[in-house]
Design an enzyme around this catalytic site. Structure first.
Site, PDB file in Angstrom:
ATOM      1  N   LYS A  93      11.947  34.641  33.074  1.00  0.00           N
ATOM      2  CA  LYS A  93      13.418  34.568  32.764  1.00  0.00           C
ATOM      3  C   LYS A  93      13.835  33.690  33.684  1.00  0.00           C
ATOM      4  O   LYS A  93      13.736  33.100  34.499  1.00  0.00           O
ATOM      5  CB  LYS A  93      13.662  35.870  33.750  1.00  0.00           C
ATOM      6  CG  LYS A  93      15.156  36.028  33.423  1.00  0.00           C
ATOM      7  CD  LYS A  93      15.652  36.833  32.201  1.00  0.00           C
ATOM      8  CE  LYS A  93      17.251  36.628  31.885  1.00  0.00           C
ATOM      9  NZ  LYS A  93      17.560  35.344  31.246  1.00  0.00           N
ATOM     10  N   LYS A 117      13.556  33.496  43.200  1.00  0.00           N
ATOM     11  CA  LYS A 117      14.945  34.278  43.125  1.00  0.00           C
ATOM     12  C   LYS A 117      14.787  35.672  42.298  1.00  0.00           C
ATOM     13  O   LYS A 117      15.444  36.615  42.620  1.00  0.00           O
ATOM     14  CB  LYS A 117      15.865  33.222  42.389  1.00  0.00           C
ATOM     15  CG  LYS A 117      17.443  33.849  42.189  1.00  0.00           C
ATOM     16  CD  LYS A 117      18.118  32.891  41.253  1.00  0.00           C
ATOM     17  CE  LYS A 117      18.107  31.519  41.408  1.00  0.00           C
ATOM     18  NZ  LYS A 117      18.900  30.868  40.532  1.00  0.00           N
ATOM     19  N   LYS A 129      12.434  28.321  33.198  1.00  0.00           N
ATOM     20  CA  LYS A 129      13.706  27.523  33.000  1.00  0.00           C
ATOM     21  C   LYS A 129      13.418  26.608  31.838  1.00  0.00           C
ATOM     22  O   LYS A 129      12.192  26.153  31.553  1.00  0.00           O
ATOM     23  CB  LYS A 129      13.843  26.703  34.245  1.00  0.00           C
ATOM     24  CG  LYS A 129      15.533  26.397  34.752  1.00  0.00           C
ATOM     25  CD  LYS A 129      16.071  27.425  35.182  1.00  0.00           C
ATOM     26  CE  LYS A 129      17.690  27.262  35.208  1.00  0.00           C
ATOM     27  NZ  LYS A 129      18.348  28.135  36.066  1.00  0.00           N
ATOM     28  N   GLY A 168      22.108  31.025  30.269  1.00  0.00           N
ATOM     29  CA  GLY A 168      22.747  29.807  30.480  1.00  0.00           C
ATOM     30  C   GLY A 168      22.556  29.131  31.901  1.00  0.00           C
ATOM     31  O   GLY A 168      21.857  29.932  32.599  1.00  0.00           O
ATOM     32  N   ASP A 169      22.997  27.822  32.015  1.00  0.00           N
ATOM     33  CA  ASP A 169      22.949  27.256  33.440  1.00  0.00           C
ATOM     34  C   ASP A 169      23.890  26.090  32.956  1.00  0.00           C
ATOM     35  O   ASP A 169      24.927  26.274  31.973  1.00  0.00           O
ATOM     36  CB  ASP A 169      21.539  26.660  33.567  1.00  0.00           C
ATOM     37  CG  ASP A 169      21.321  26.043  35.001  1.00  0.00           C
ATOM     38  OD1 ASP A 169      21.074  27.105  35.871  1.00  0.00           O
ATOM     39  OD2 ASP A 169      21.476  25.077  35.152  1.00  0.00           O
ATOM     40  N   SER A 380      21.896  39.319  34.389  1.00  0.00           N
ATOM     41  CA  SER A 380      21.032  39.275  33.238  1.00  0.00           C
ATOM     42  C   SER A 380      20.112  40.350  33.083  1.00  0.00           C
ATOM     43  O   SER A 380      19.927  40.793  32.088  1.00  0.00           O
ATOM     44  CB  SER A 380      20.272  37.808  33.045  1.00  0.00           C
ATOM     45  OG  SER A 380      21.133  36.801  32.792  1.00  0.00           O
TER      46      SER A 380
HETATM   47  N1  GLU Z   1      20.756  29.956  35.473  1.00  0.00           N
HETATM   48  C1  GLU Z   1      20.963  31.085  36.427  1.00  0.00           C
HETATM   49  C2  GLU Z   1      20.177  30.928  37.468  1.00  0.00           C
HETATM   50  O1  GLU Z   1      20.027  29.682  37.929  1.00  0.00           O
HETATM   51  C3  GLU Z   1      20.881  32.439  35.555  1.00  0.00           C
HETATM   52  C4  GLU Z   1      19.377  32.445  34.946  1.00  0.00           C
HETATM   53  C5  GLU Z   1      19.253  33.769  33.965  1.00  0.00           C
HETATM   54  O2  GLU Z   1      20.519  34.539  34.005  1.00  0.00           O
HETATM   55  O3  GLU Z   1      18.443  34.004  33.446  1.00  0.00           O
HETATM   56  O4  GLU Z   1      19.749  31.727  38.103  1.00  0.00           O
END
Ligand code: GLU
Length: 448
Positions: A93, A117, A129, A168-169, A380
Site C-alpha cells: 500500500k 508508517k 510506492k 496518490g502522492d 486509505s
Molecule cells: N502518499 C501518501 C503517503 O505518503 C498516501 C498513500 C496511500 O494513501 O496509500 O502516505
C-alpha cells in the site's frame, strides 16, 4: 551523522553498496538504523535471522516504459516505477508520485518509509510506492489522461485488491486516480473498487480521504502539544507547500483556533498576517491549478516573496508539508531562534538529518512524518474497508476513526520512546514501533 553500532554500520554500508547513487534511500535507511541499536540489544534473534537486511531489500521492483502522445501529436517516453517493498502485514500500500525528480532512489525511500508508517496505523497494510518521472505541470487535461492510461496499461499486471493498492502522492490527486481507475476497470472488466484509493465520492471513494493527511498531522500535533501542557488554539503557524497536505493542514489548524500566516510553492512564499484565506487558496490550487503568486494578486494585504524562505518567518508551530529535504539545519536553527515549539512533518522526510538533530538538541517537539502524516494512508485503509463491505460511512464517523487512529499512533510511539529511554523522541519511538510490528510478523511467516 550519528555513529551506528558495528552490526548496523555493516548493514548500512551494504545497503549503499547494493543501491548505488540512491541518496534519498540511503538517508531513509540510515534514519531507521540509527534508532535500532537498543532493539537489537533486547532482541538478538532479529540479528540472527538477518531481519534488518531482509527489511532493507524490496520484495519486488518493477520499472517500465510509459510512452504517450501530447496534444500536438509529439511522442514522449517516461519511466514508471512500482516498488513492492514489504507485504508482511497486508497487501502493498502506498501512493504514486508524478514528478520530474522521480527515479528509483526516490521511490525506494518512499516505499521504505511507507512500510513503517503503515505498520504504525495498526491496519493490515504492507508498504509500497510508485510513480513516474512525468511532469504534470502545464499539461492539458487530455495529456494527463493519456499519460495515466498508458501508465496503467502496464501497471495493471502488478496491482489488485489483495496484491498492491496504489493511491496518490505529489502530482497524483483525484483527477489522476479517476483516469487510472477507469483504465484498470476497462482492461480487467471488473469493478474492483479496492484496487486503488483516493477515489471520487460517487465511485467508491471515502469521505475524509482528501482531508486526511493534513487533518491527521494536526491531530498528531495536538497530542504532541498536550504532552507539553500546550494546545493548538492561539498558535501562529507556517505550513510549507500548497498542495493537498498543506491545504487541509491549514483548514484543521484554523478550525482549532490557530492562525496560519504562510504557505509556499517551489517558486516562492505567501505571507498573510491575517491568516491564509482558505477558500482563495483552494480556488487557486484545486480549481485553477495556478502558482501561489496569484494569491497576492487577488488578496492585496498579503505579500509574495519569490524564492523566499518560509522557515525564517517567526512561528510557534511549523508544518513542513511540501517535499523531502525542504528544511535543513540552517532552517531549523532559524525556527529554534524564533521560538518555534513544535515541528510536525506533513510531507515525507522533509527535515534533513541535521535539522532533526537541531530540533532534538533544542528540545523542540519533532513529529516524524512516518507517524505524523500516517492519517492519509490510514484513511486509505478505511476506504478499502468500506469497499470490501460495499458500504460508505459519514464524514463525522470517518473523521472520528481518523482521530482515534492518530491518538493511538501518538500513544504507542510516545510509550515506545519512554520504554527505550528517549521520552518524547518521536523519531526513536516511531522507527522502533513500526520496525517491531513488521519484524514480528516476518518472524511468524518464516524465511520468505
Ligand atoms: N502518499 C501518501 C503517503 O505518503 C498516501 C498513500 C496511500 O494513501 O496509500 O502516505
Amino acid at each position: 551523522m550519528v555513529g551506528l553500532d558495528e552490526r548496523l554500520e555493516a548493514v548500512y554500508v551494504e545497503v549503499t553498496r547494493r543501491n548505488p547513487g540512491e541518496a534519498e534511500f540511503h538517508q531513509a535507511v540510515r534514519e531507521v538504523l540509527e534508532s535500532l541499536s537498543p532493539v537489537l540489544a533486547k532482541r538478538p534473534e532479529l540479528v540472527e535471522c538477518k531481519m534488518i537486511e531482509r527489511i532493507c531489500e524490496p520484495e519486488r521492483q518493477i520499472i517500465f516504459r510509459v510512452p504517450w502522445q501530447d496534444d500536438k501529436g509529439e511522442l514522449h517516453v517516461n519511466r514508471g516505477f512500482r516498488v513492492q517493498f514489504n507485504s508482511a502485514l497486508g497487501p502493498y500500500k502506498g501512493g504514486l508520485r508524478f514528478h520530474p525528480s522521480v527515479y528509483l532512489g526516490i521511490i525506494k525511500f518512499l516505499g521504505f518509509e511507507q512500510i513503517f508508517k503503515n505498520a504504525l496505523t495498526g491496519l493490515p497494510i504492507g508498504g509500497g510506492k510508485g510513480g513516474a518521472d512525468f511532469d504534470p505541470k502545464g499539461k492539458s487535461d487530455n495529456e494527463i489522461m493519456r499519460f495515466c492510461q498508458s501508465f496503467m496499461l502496464e501497471l495493471h499486471r502488478y496491482v489488485g485488491e489483495y496484491q498492491d493498492v496504489p493511491a496518490g502522492d505529489i502530482g497524483v490527486g483525484g483527477r489522476e486516480i479517476g483516469y487510472l481507475f477507469g483504465m484498470y476497470k476497462r482492461i480487467t472488466s471488473q469493478y474492483e473498487s479496492g484496487v486503488i484509493t483516493g477515489k471520487g465520492l460517487n465511485w467508491g471513494g471515502s469521505l475524509v480521504r482528501t482531508e486526511a493527511t493534513g487533518y491527521g498531522a494536526v491531530f498528531f500535533a495536538r497530542e504532541m502539544l498536550a504532552v507539553r501542557g500546550q494546545e493548538i488554539e492561539g498558535k501562529t503557524c507556517v505550513v510549507s507547500g500548497s498542495g493537498n497536505v498543506a491545504i487541509y493542514t491549514i483548514q484543521k489548524l484554523s478550525q482549532l483556533g490557530a492562525r496560519v500566516v504562510a504557505c509556499s510553492d517551489s517558486d516562492g512564499v505567501i505571507y498573510d498576517e491575517s491568516g491564509i484565506d482558505l477558500p482563495l487558496l483552494k480556488q487557486l490550487k484545486e480549481v485553477e491549478r495556478v502558482r501561489i503568486e496569484e494569491y497576492s494578486e487577488r488578496k492585496k494585504d498579503s505579500r509574495y516573496v519569490p524564492h523566499g524562505n518560509i522557515w525564517e518567518i517567526p512561528c510557534n508551530l511549523a508544518f513542513p508539508s511540501a517535499t523531502q529535504n525542504e528544511l535543513n539545519g540552517r532552517d531549523a536553527a532559524a525556527l529554534v531562534k524564533n521560538g518555534c515549539v513544535a515541528v510536525v512533518e506533513g510531507a515525507n522526510m522533509p527535515a534533513t538529518p541535521d535539522a532533526i538533530r537541531t530540533f532534538t538538541e533544542a528540545n523542540v517537539a519533532f513529529g516524524l512524518g512516518k507517524a505524523a502524516n500516517a492519517g492519509g494512508v490510514a484513511t486509505s485503509a478505511l476506504e478499502m474497508q468500506q469497499n470490501a463491505s460495499r458500504d460508505s460511512w459519514s464524514f463525522d464517523y470517518t473523521e472520528q476513526r481518523l482521530d482515534h487512529i492518530m491518538r493511538g499512533i501518538h500513544r504507542n510511539v510516545y510509550e515506545t520512546s519512554v520504554e527505550y529511554g528517549s521520552p518524547g523522541n518521536y523519531v526513536v519511538g516511531a522507527n522502533i514501533t513500526g520496525f517491531l510490528r513488521v519484524a514480528d510478523a516476518m518472524l511468524a511467516l518464516g524465511v520468505i
